[in-house]
Design a protein around this motif. Structure first.
Motif, PDB file in Angstrom:
ATOM      1  N   ARG A  75       0.821  -1.206   0.000  1.00  0.00           N
ATOM      2  CA  ARG A  75       0.000   0.000   0.000  1.00  0.00           C
ATOM      3  C   ARG A  75       0.859   1.262   0.000  1.00  0.00           C
ATOM      4  NH1 ARG A  75      -5.213  -0.962  -1.559  1.00  0.00           N
ATOM      5  NH2 ARG A  75      -5.635  -3.138  -0.970  1.00  0.00           N
ATOM      6  N   GLU A  76       0.395   2.258  -0.736  1.00  0.00           N
ATOM      7  CA  GLU A  76       1.021   3.573  -0.748  1.00  0.00           C
ATOM      8  C   GLU A  76       0.303   4.473   0.250  1.00  0.00           C
ATOM      9  OE1 GLU A  76       1.736   7.363  -3.810  1.00  0.00           O
ATOM     10  OE2 GLU A  76       0.704   5.540  -4.482  1.00  0.00           O
ATOM     11  N   MET A  77       1.051   5.244   0.986  1.00  0.00           N
ATOM     12  CA  MET A  77       0.467   6.133   1.989  1.00  0.00           C
ATOM     13  C   MET A  77       0.565   7.592   1.536  1.00  0.00           C
ATOM     14  SD  MET A  77      -0.755   4.156   4.155  1.00  0.00           S
ATOM     15  CE  MET A  77      -0.726   2.368   4.344  1.00  0.00           C
ATOM     16  N   PRO A  78      -0.358   8.458   1.988  1.00  0.00           N
ATOM     17  CA  PRO A  78      -1.346   8.216   3.052  1.00  0.00           C
ATOM     18  C   PRO A  78      -2.699   7.702   2.567  1.00  0.00           C
ATOM     19  CG  PRO A  78      -1.299  10.536   2.530  1.00  0.00           C
ATOM     20  CD  PRO A  78      -0.266   9.899   1.649  1.00  0.00           C
ATOM     21  N   ASP A  90      -3.520   3.638  -1.459  1.00  0.00           N
ATOM     22  CA  ASP A  90      -3.651   3.091  -2.812  1.00  0.00           C
ATOM     23  C   ASP A  90      -2.728   1.887  -2.982  1.00  0.00           C
ATOM     24  OD1 ASP A  90      -5.418   5.121  -3.441  1.00  0.00           O
ATOM     25  OD2 ASP A  90      -3.833   6.453  -4.180  1.00  0.00           O
ATOM     26  N   PRO A  91      -3.113   0.930  -3.836  1.00  0.00           N
ATOM     27  CA  PRO A  91      -2.252  -0.245  -4.068  1.00  0.00           C
ATOM     28  C   PRO A  91      -0.907   0.164  -4.670  1.00  0.00           C
ATOM     29  CG  PRO A  91      -4.479  -0.634  -4.879  1.00  0.00           C
ATOM     30  CD  PRO A  91      -4.394   0.830  -4.552  1.00  0.00           C
ATOM     31  N   ILE A  92       0.130  -0.520  -4.281  1.00  0.00           N
ATOM     32  CA  ILE A  92       1.448  -0.337  -4.890  1.00  0.00           C
ATOM     33  C   ILE A  92       1.386  -0.836  -6.329  1.00  0.00           C
ATOM     34  CG2 ILE A  92       3.839  -1.171  -4.875  1.00  0.00           C
ATOM     35  CD1 ILE A  92       3.434   0.832  -2.698  1.00  0.00           C
ATOM     36  N   GLU A  93       1.929  -0.036  -7.249  1.00  0.00           N
ATOM     37  CA  GLU A  93       1.962  -0.407  -8.663  1.00  0.00           C
ATOM     38  C   GLU A  93       3.327  -1.002  -8.996  1.00  0.00           C
ATOM     39  OE1 GLU A  93      -0.548  -0.338 -10.615  1.00  0.00           O
ATOM     40  OE2 GLU A  93      -1.945   0.833  -9.389  1.00  0.00           O
ATOM     41  N   PRO A  94       3.359  -2.196  -9.584  1.00  0.00           N
ATOM     42  CA  PRO A  94       4.646  -2.884  -9.787  1.00  0.00           C
ATOM     43  C   PRO A  94       5.635  -2.122 -10.655  1.00  0.00           C
ATOM     44  CG  PRO A  94       2.860  -3.999 -10.951  1.00  0.00           C
ATOM     45  CD  PRO A  94       2.227  -2.999 -10.048  1.00  0.00           C
ATOM     46  N   GLN A  95       5.161  -1.321 -11.608  1.00  0.00           N
ATOM     47  CA  GLN A  95       6.061  -0.643 -12.546  1.00  0.00           C
ATOM     48  C   GLN A  95       6.586   0.680 -12.015  1.00  0.00           C
ATOM     49  OE1 GLN A  95       2.824  -0.876 -12.798  1.00  0.00           O
ATOM     50  NE2 GLN A  95       1.925   1.042 -13.531  1.00  0.00           N
ATOM     51  N   LEU A  96       6.052   1.167 -10.898  1.00  0.00           N
ATOM     52  CA  LEU A  96       6.475   2.453 -10.353  1.00  0.00           C
ATOM     53  C   LEU A  96       7.578   2.285  -9.310  1.00  0.00           C
ATOM     54  CD1 LEU A  96       3.009   4.225  -9.895  1.00  0.00           C
ATOM     55  CD2 LEU A  96       4.591   4.353 -11.847  1.00  0.00           C
ATOM     56  N   GLY A 110       5.286   5.464   5.643  1.00  0.00           N
ATOM     57  CA  GLY A 110       5.048   4.416   4.671  1.00  0.00           C
ATOM     58  C   GLY A 110       5.651   4.737   3.329  1.00  0.00           C
ATOM     59  N   PHE A 111       5.122   4.088   2.295  1.00  0.00           N
ATOM     60  CA  PHE A 111       5.676   4.229   0.946  1.00  0.00           C
ATOM     61  C   PHE A 111       4.991   5.365   0.193  1.00  0.00           C
ATOM     62  CE2 PHE A 111       6.327  -0.210   2.118  1.00  0.00           C
ATOM     63  CZ  PHE A 111       7.694  -0.324   1.893  1.00  0.00           C
ATOM     64  N   GLN A 112       5.805   6.118  -0.527  1.00  0.00           N
ATOM     65  CA  GLN A 112       5.300   7.173  -1.394  1.00  0.00           C
ATOM     66  C   GLN A 112       5.948   7.035  -2.764  1.00  0.00           C
ATOM     67  OE1 GLN A 112       5.833  11.028   0.404  1.00  0.00           O
ATOM     68  NE2 GLN A 112       4.496  10.578   2.134  1.00  0.00           N
ATOM     69  N   ARG A 113       5.129   7.181  -3.791  1.00  0.00           N
ATOM     70  CA  ARG A 113       5.665   7.026  -5.142  1.00  0.00           C
ATOM     71  C   ARG A 113       6.601   8.181  -5.474  1.00  0.00           C
ATOM     72  NH1 ARG A 113       0.711   6.925  -9.125  1.00  0.00           N
ATOM     73  NH2 ARG A 113      -0.115   5.676  -7.384  1.00  0.00           N
ATOM     74  N   MET A 114       7.600   7.873  -6.289  1.00  0.00           N
ATOM     75  CA  MET A 114       8.579   8.872  -6.693  1.00  0.00           C
ATOM     76  C   MET A 114       8.206   9.432  -8.063  1.00  0.00           C
ATOM     77  SD  MET A 114      12.081   6.999  -5.432  1.00  0.00           S
ATOM     78  CE  MET A 114      13.057   8.485  -5.698  1.00  0.00           C
ATOM     79  N   PRO A 115       8.614  10.657  -8.343  1.00  0.00           N
ATOM     80  CA  PRO A 115       8.315  11.233  -9.663  1.00  0.00           C
ATOM     81  C   PRO A 115       8.910  10.395 -10.784  1.00  0.00           C
ATOM     82  CG  PRO A 115       9.120  12.904  -8.140  1.00  0.00           C
ATOM     83  CD  PRO A 115       9.340  11.585  -7.473  1.00  0.00           C
ATOM     84  N   GLU A 116       8.257  10.405 -11.924  1.00  0.00           N
ATOM     85  CA  GLU A 116       8.760   9.663 -13.081  1.00  0.00           C
ATOM     86  C   GLU A 116      10.152  10.147 -13.459  1.00  0.00           C
ATOM     87  OE1 GLU A 116       6.187   9.485 -16.409  1.00  0.00           O
ATOM     88  OE2 GLU A 116       4.400   8.994 -15.218  1.00  0.00           O
ATOM     89  N   ASN A 117      10.965   9.187 -13.885  1.00  0.00           N
ATOM     90  CA  ASN A 117      12.337   9.445 -14.336  1.00  0.00           C
ATOM     91  C   ASN A 117      13.274   9.861 -13.205  1.00  0.00           C
ATOM     92  OD1 ASN A 117      11.574   8.956 -17.056  1.00  0.00           O
ATOM     93  ND2 ASN A 117      10.857  11.089 -17.240  1.00  0.00           N
ATOM     94  N   SER A 160      15.785   9.072 -10.040  1.00  0.00           N
ATOM     95  CA  SER A 160      16.703   7.972  -9.753  1.00  0.00           C
ATOM     96  C   SER A 160      16.482   7.464  -8.330  1.00  0.00           C
ATOM     97  CB  SER A 160      18.154   8.431  -9.924  1.00  0.00           C
ATOM     98  OG  SER A 160      18.441   9.505  -9.043  1.00  0.00           O
ATOM     99  N   GLY A 161      16.937   6.247  -8.113  1.00  0.00           N
ATOM    100  CA  GLY A 161      16.815   5.662  -6.780  1.00  0.00           C
ATOM    101  C   GLY A 161      15.432   5.094  -6.530  1.00  0.00           C
ATOM    102  N   GLY A 162      15.150   4.828  -5.278  1.00  0.00           N
ATOM    103  CA  GLY A 162      13.860   4.266  -4.919  1.00  0.00           C
ATOM    104  C   GLY A 162      13.825   2.757  -5.101  1.00  0.00           C
ATOM    105  N   MET A 163      12.679   2.184  -4.796  1.00  0.00           N
ATOM    106  CA  MET A 163      12.473   0.742  -4.881  1.00  0.00           C
ATOM    107  C   MET A 163      11.306   0.463  -5.818  1.00  0.00           C
ATOM    108  SD  MET A 163      12.798   0.005  -0.788  1.00  0.00           S
ATOM    109  CE  MET A 163      11.937   1.561  -0.429  1.00  0.00           C
ATOM    110  N   LYS A 164      11.489  -0.513  -6.674  1.00  0.00           N
ATOM    111  CA  LYS A 164      10.435  -0.879  -7.603  1.00  0.00           C
ATOM    112  C   LYS A 164       9.233  -1.468  -6.853  1.00  0.00           C
ATOM    113  CE  LYS A 164      11.647   0.165 -11.818  1.00  0.00           C
ATOM    114  NZ  LYS A 164      10.815   1.090 -12.628  1.00  0.00           N
ATOM    115  N   GLY A 165       8.052  -1.082  -7.325  1.00  0.00           N
ATOM    116  CA  GLY A 165       6.847  -1.619  -6.717  1.00  0.00           C
ATOM    117  C   GLY A 165       6.786  -3.132  -6.786  1.00  0.00           C
ATOM    118  N   SER A 166       7.332  -3.714  -7.857  1.00  0.00           N
ATOM    119  CA  SER A 166       7.327  -5.172  -7.989  1.00  0.00           C
ATOM    120  C   SER A 166       8.105  -5.835  -6.858  1.00  0.00           C
ATOM    121  CB  SER A 166       7.926  -5.578  -9.338  1.00  0.00           C
ATOM    122  OG  SER A 166       9.222  -5.027  -9.502  1.00  0.00           O
ATOM    123  N   SER A 167       9.192  -5.197  -6.409  1.00  0.00           N
ATOM    124  CA  SER A 167       9.975  -5.748  -5.300  1.00  0.00           C
ATOM    125  C   SER A 167       9.196  -5.657  -3.995  1.00  0.00           C
ATOM    126  CB  SER A 167      11.304  -5.006  -5.164  1.00  0.00           C
ATOM    127  OG  SER A 167      12.086  -5.145  -6.323  1.00  0.00           O
TER     128      SER A 167
END
Length: 230
Positions: free
Chosen positions: A148-151, A154-160, A169-176, A178-185
């Motif tokens: 889950r993405e907070m706050p 929302d479901p974690i998306e594998p490609q993000l 918790g987890f927050q999605r990073m802007p497109e393009n 660097s760094g971060g962890m793949k949603g699939s992981s």
């Protein structure tokens, strides 16, 4: 054999240190009373010794911060060596650093014994350690939702890609970016799937980050042992 009178429980030794020529201070994790600090008189008999990675039948007297342990009889022993021994020491340090005397954490004793049972038979030690860390955080009321993405939740998306913020918790990073962890992981970790290096790396980073506030800045000795053998 009759168990000595007093408070009775089962428990394991987390740590011990000398108290006097004939007595030792012991830190115990017990089934029904949580963390217990006590004084154990030393002798050559099994009922007056305490060793690591042994489940004991215990009895103690007193209600102060330091009780008098009057009975300590082995019930079962876990055979750990090499990396599994270091892993067991890591469990002990985690429990010592994240709990306090007289604190009961539901399910922790059982989870600890189950992990020792796994460590003595498995060659791949990372999955049981990550499971213990996840369970410990959950028992402390700090469960990490890897799917889950907070706050918003929302479901974690594998490609993000996502970053992890402690206590948020987890927050999605802007497109393009660097760094971060793949949603699939992250989704793999949510299913306790540690088959890929990426999921293992993500789990270790996130869980240790989440535990850091409890552990504090002082390094864990068991981690240094792991690093010493590569």
């Amino acid at each position: 054999m009759m168990i000595a009178s007093g408070t009775k429980d089962r428990g394991v030794l987390l740590h011990k240190r000398p108290y006097s020529d004939s007595r030792t201070i012991v830190e115990l994790l017990t089934a029904r009373h949580g963390r217990v600090s006590g004084v154990l008189r030393q002798s050559a008999t099994a009922t007056s010794r305490a060793e690591l990675f042994v489940n004991y039948e215990l009895s103690w007297r007193g209600r102060n911060d330091l009780v008098n342990v009057s009975y300590c009889e082995p019930v079962s022993t876990y055979q750990l060596s090499g990396r599994s021994l270091f892993s067991g020491l890591y469990l002990n340090e985690l429990v010592m650093r994240t709990t306090r005397s007289k604190q009961f954490v539901a399910g922790l004793y059982e989870r600890y014994l189950n992990t020792l049972e796994t460590l003595q038979h498995e060659e791949d030690l990372e999955p049981p350690l990550r499971l213990f860390e996840r369970g410990l955080l959950e028992s402390l009321g700090l469960a990490v939702q890897f799917d889950r993405e907070m706050p918003q939740g929302d479901p974690i998306e594998p490609q993000l890609s996502y970053q992890f913020l402690p206590q948020q918790g987890f927050q999605r990073m802007p497109e393009n970016s660097s760094g971060g962890m793949k949603g699939s992981s992250l989704l793999a970790v949510a299913k306790n799937d540690y088959s890929s290096p990426a999921s293992r790396k993500a789990a270790k980073f996130v869980l240790r980050t989440a535990l850091q506030d409890y552990i504090g800045d002082k390094p864990l000795m068991s981690r240094a042992l792991f690093q010493s053998i590569g």
